[in-house]
Write a protein that holds these residues in place. Structure first.
Motif: not given
Length: 339
Positions: A212, A214, A217, A277, A281, A324, A327-328, A336
């Motif tokens: 879970q 970052w 990433v 974020r 991404l 991600h 999820r974001s 989280q």
């Protein structure tokens, strides 16, 4: 109700397309491995040689006959598998048909195959994601599910999907009598056994196996930078050998695209330390897309199947980024936000 589009998009088309592409790519890899391990045997004698492209054509024909001849939930998935294997056997021999000497080992053949599959995937996405389905398409897809239910029954999940499609069609202005009639057919379909699609099952379960944090990433961006650096070094080594023709184009193409991908991944890595974020991404996705759509095309011209490692890196990066991004969009829990 207004007449809908002549070409109605199947809501399960992307799953079938995924199966087609996966089977085609697997067939190419298995075929090349088998032929290499057995010394490239030939079927035939004298001046005859039955190329495996012909077997591919036969499987493509069988897949078409299935789709044209039968209804039911099994037909399209089976046709996708048979068609994928057939297309893999066909496209594997592309080197023979783009060279004057029928050269099966033509180096850019792997890159040609790769570009073909990229175009198939991009075209599929363009067709199915360019606009939402209208009420006519929603109604038609519900009717298709009802037809499958008449043949093999409907599991709870499929019945719920059909009812949801009918509800959306009704809200969009679909014919009320037709919607009600289809709703009755769906309700009368006997219960069926669920047969989840393999790719969809993996996609649904994958998030629970990934961290879970970052950090994944961050590692992905490092991986993209490393892949870009390897592409730059590899292209320079090619260019220093005084290449000509396709090798010269591939060398310069790989050098430029790898440099662009590396810069994009570095920007994404820097942005990861900021609060934006979504921007991080986005830049990571740009780097992965340049790697998959450009750098690896030129890399495959030079390295052939050895270049598939870079393709795997790009696809893994796209999967992590997509996960991600999804999820974001969800509300963060306390656990989280602490990561």
């Amino acid at each position: 109700m207004a007449v809908g589009p002549a070409l109605v998009r199947d809501r399960n088309a992307w799953q079938h397309l995924e199966a087609f592409v996966v089977c085609a790519v697997a067939t190419i890899l298995i075929t090349r491995s088998f032929l290499g391990a057995t010394g490239y045997p030939k079927i035939g004698s004298g001046g005859l040689h039955i190329a495996h492209m012909l077997w591919g054509g036969l499987l493509l024909l069988l897949s078409q006959l299935l789709v044209l001849s039968y209804l039911g939930p099994v037909t399209k998935p089976l046709a996708a598998v048979l068609g994928g294997v057939g297309f893999g056997l066909f496209i594997d021999e592309v080197g023979k048909f783009v060279t004057a000497d029928n050269n099966y080992f033509y180096r850019p053949a792997v890159a040609i195959m790769y570009v073909v599959f990229v175009v198939i995937v991009l075209a599929g996405r363009l067709v199915h994601d360019r606009r939402p389905r209208g009420p006519a398409e929603q109604l038609a897809n519900a009717a298709a599910i009802a037809a499958e239910g008449v043949v093999a029954g409907l599991p709870k999940a499929q019945r719920a999907v059909a009812n949801r499609l009918l509800m959306r069609a009704a809200k969009g202005g679909a014919n009320a009598e037709m919607t009600a009639a289809l709703s009755t057919v769906v309700a009368l379909c006997p219960p069926g056994r669920a047969t989840p699609h393999f790719v969809q099952t993996v996609r649904n379960r994958l998030p629970s196996y990934l961290p879970q944090s970052w950090v994944l990433v961050w590692l992905t961006n490092i991986l993209l930078i490393g892949q870009a650096a390897a592409g730059i070094v590899g292209s320079l080594l090619v260019l220093l050998t005084d290449p000509h023709g396709a090798e010269l184009i591939a060398g310069f193409g790989q050098l430029i695209s790898a440099a662009i991908a590396g810069v994009l991944a570095i920007v994404a890595l820097v942005l990861q330390w900021s609060d934006d974020r979504s921007a991080m991404l986005r830049w990571s996705r740009y780097a992965a897309l340049v790697t998959v759509l450009f750098t690896e095309v030129f890399d495959l011209v030079e390295q052939e199947f050895a270049g598939l490692t870079g393709v795997g890196v790009g696809l893994f990066a796209l999967a992590v980024i997509a996960l991600h991004e999804r999820r974001s969009r969800r509300p963060l829990t306390k656990a989280q936000t602490s990561t």
